[in-house]
Design a protein around this motif. Structure first.
Motif, PDB file in Angstrom:
ATOM      1  N   HIS A 160       0.830  -1.211   0.000  1.00  0.00           N
ATOM      2  CA  HIS A 160       0.000   0.000   0.000  1.00  0.00           C
ATOM      3  C   HIS A 160       0.864   1.261   0.000  1.00  0.00           C
ATOM      4  O   HIS A 160       0.626   2.198  -0.792  1.00  0.00           O
ATOM      5  N   LEU A 161       1.870   1.295   0.863  1.00  0.00           N
ATOM      6  CA  LEU A 161       2.729   2.476   0.936  1.00  0.00           C
ATOM      7  C   LEU A 161       3.573   2.630  -0.331  1.00  0.00           C
ATOM      8  O   LEU A 161       3.827   3.754  -0.782  1.00  0.00           O
ATOM      9  N   GLU A 162       4.006   1.514  -0.893  1.00  0.00           N
ATOM     10  CA  GLU A 162       4.763   1.589  -2.144  1.00  0.00           C
ATOM     11  C   GLU A 162       3.904   2.182  -3.255  1.00  0.00           C
ATOM     12  O   GLU A 162       4.361   3.039  -4.029  1.00  0.00           O
ATOM     13  N   ASN A 163       2.647   1.763  -3.329  1.00  0.00           N
ATOM     14  CA  ASN A 163       1.747   2.301  -4.350  1.00  0.00           C
ATOM     15  C   ASN A 163       1.511   3.789  -4.155  1.00  0.00           C
ATOM     16  O   ASN A 163       1.458   4.556  -5.129  1.00  0.00           O
ATOM     17  N   ARG A 164       1.374   4.202  -2.898  1.00  0.00           N
ATOM     18  CA  ARG A 164       1.207   5.637  -2.637  1.00  0.00           C
ATOM     19  C   ARG A 164       2.448   6.413  -3.084  1.00  0.00           C
ATOM     20  O   ARG A 164       2.337   7.497  -3.667  1.00  0.00           O
ATOM     21  N   TYR A 165       3.604   5.859  -2.795  1.00  0.00           N
ATOM     22  CA  TYR A 165       4.851   6.527  -3.188  1.00  0.00           C
ATOM     23  C   TYR A 165       4.947   6.641  -4.707  1.00  0.00           C
ATOM     24  O   TYR A 165       5.325   7.691  -5.243  1.00  0.00           O
ATOM     25  N   LEU A 166       4.596   5.568  -5.413  1.00  0.00           N
ATOM     26  CA  LEU A 166       4.663   5.593  -6.871  1.00  0.00           C
ATOM     27  C   LEU A 166       3.642   6.545  -7.479  1.00  0.00           C
ATOM     28  O   LEU A 166       3.770   6.944  -8.638  1.00  0.00           O
TER      29      LEU A 166
ATOM     30  N   ASP B  27       3.203   9.510  -6.246  1.00  0.00           N
ATOM     31  CA  ASP B  27       3.702  10.838  -5.842  1.00  0.00           C
ATOM     32  C   ASP B  27       3.263  11.284  -4.454  1.00  0.00           C
ATOM     33  O   ASP B  27       3.275  12.478  -4.150  1.00  0.00           O
ATOM     34  N   ASN B  28       2.889  10.333  -3.581  1.00  0.00           N
ATOM     35  CA  ASN B  28       2.676  10.663  -2.174  1.00  0.00           C
ATOM     36  C   ASN B  28       4.005  10.451  -1.448  1.00  0.00           C
ATOM     37  O   ASN B  28       4.246   9.401  -0.839  1.00  0.00           O
ATOM     38  N   LEU B  29       4.867  11.448  -1.520  1.00  0.00           N
ATOM     39  CA  LEU B  29       6.248  11.272  -1.087  1.00  0.00           C
ATOM     40  C   LEU B  29       6.440  11.532   0.408  1.00  0.00           C
ATOM     41  O   LEU B  29       7.379  11.017   0.997  1.00  0.00           O
TER      42      LEU B  29
ATOM     43  N   SER C  23      13.619   2.139   2.908  1.00  0.00           N
ATOM     44  CA  SER C  23      12.930   2.437   1.653  1.00  0.00           C
ATOM     45  C   SER C  23      12.354   3.849   1.764  1.00  0.00           C
ATOM     46  O   SER C  23      12.321   4.423   2.859  1.00  0.00           O
ATOM     47  N   PRO C  24      11.883   4.434   0.659  1.00  0.00           N
ATOM     48  CA  PRO C  24      11.317   5.786   0.745  1.00  0.00           C
ATOM     49  C   PRO C  24      10.105   5.886   1.660  1.00  0.00           C
ATOM     50  O   PRO C  24       9.770   6.978   2.115  1.00  0.00           O
ATOM     51  N   TRP C  25       9.439   4.767   1.926  1.00  0.00           N
ATOM     52  CA  TRP C  25       8.248   4.798   2.786  1.00  0.00           C
ATOM     53  C   TRP C  25       8.467   4.113   4.138  1.00  0.00           C
ATOM     54  O   TRP C  25       7.565   4.054   4.949  1.00  0.00           O
TER      55      TRP C  25
END
Length: 222
Positions: free
Chosen positions: A154-160, A162-164, A177-179
């Motif tokens: 879920h967090l990876e999808n948000r990051y992809l 542009d929810n940075l 990871s970024p999230w």
């Protein structure tokens, strides 16, 4: 439920809070019910609790709750963009049969030397549990549970998308990871950027350790 509903609930709370055997709970003067009745109470009450957990343990999805979580983490710990802190804890179990086809005992034997389920918890800055994953045996590492979890995806999808500015924080056992943010490796003086970062992340991440401590102190059966 074999006992009156309110007695059944009290009986289960007593059992969970004292970590005692079912028979000793049933012999208590304020319950006066048999061990088989205690067993039925535990099954019924825990099933009822499990059925309601999704109404109480909810990972923030809408912008209002996300922003509220981030704001509280920032106000209390000076760490921006954090929606929760993650960690795992081992919940001891009776060893399953060694030759069980689906749940062999070896899978549940953890690195600490006992049989368990390794439970992943995510909590917010107010010590509220916002996600639980109790699907993996004790031999599975925290990082492996995280990699296979729905929250990670879920967090990876948000990051992809542009929810940075949307992160969890964890200890060094988790992959960076970024999230999911972890400590900067090595020892760094507090006046350095790395040292200040590590200081903030350690203080902010303490919320999940406190929640685990509260759970295990309140419910000794855990």
């Amino acid at each position: 439920m074999a006992a009156a509903p309110h007695l059944g609930v009290l009986c289960v709370l007593h059992f969970l809070g004292h970590g005692s055997y079912q028979e000793s709970v049933g012999r208590g003067w304020n319950f006066a019910i048999s061990q088989p009745a205690v067993s039925k109470c535990i099954t019924n009450v825990t099933n009822a609790i499990n059925n309601e957990l999704n109404n109480w343990i909810v990972f923030p999805q809408d912008n209002q709750n996300i922003q509220r979580n981030k704001q509280v983490f920032f106000e209390q710990y000076g760490f921006p963009g954090i929606v929760g802190a993650i960690d795992c804890t081992h919940v001891a179990i009776v060893a399953p049969p060694a030759n069980h086809d689906l749940y062999p005992a070896a899978a549940y034997y953890n690195r600490k030397g006992f049989y368990s389920i390794n439970v992943q918890l995510i909590v917010d800055a107010n010590l509220r549990i916002i996600n639980v994953n109790a699907r993996f045996p004790g031999s599975v590492h925290d990082a492996a549970i995280w990699r296979m979890s729905n929250i990670n995806r879920h967090l990876e999808n948000r990051y992809l998308n542009d929810n940075l500015d949307y992160h969890l924080i964890g200890d060094e056992g988790y992959p960076l990871s970024p999230w999911l943010l972890v400590k900067y490796p090595g020892n760094h003086p507090q006046h350095t950027p790395e040292g200040r970062y590590n200081d903030h992340i350690v203080r902010a991440r303490s919320v999940v350790e406190r929640v685990i401590g509260i759970l295990k102190k309140t419910f000794y059966i855990i």
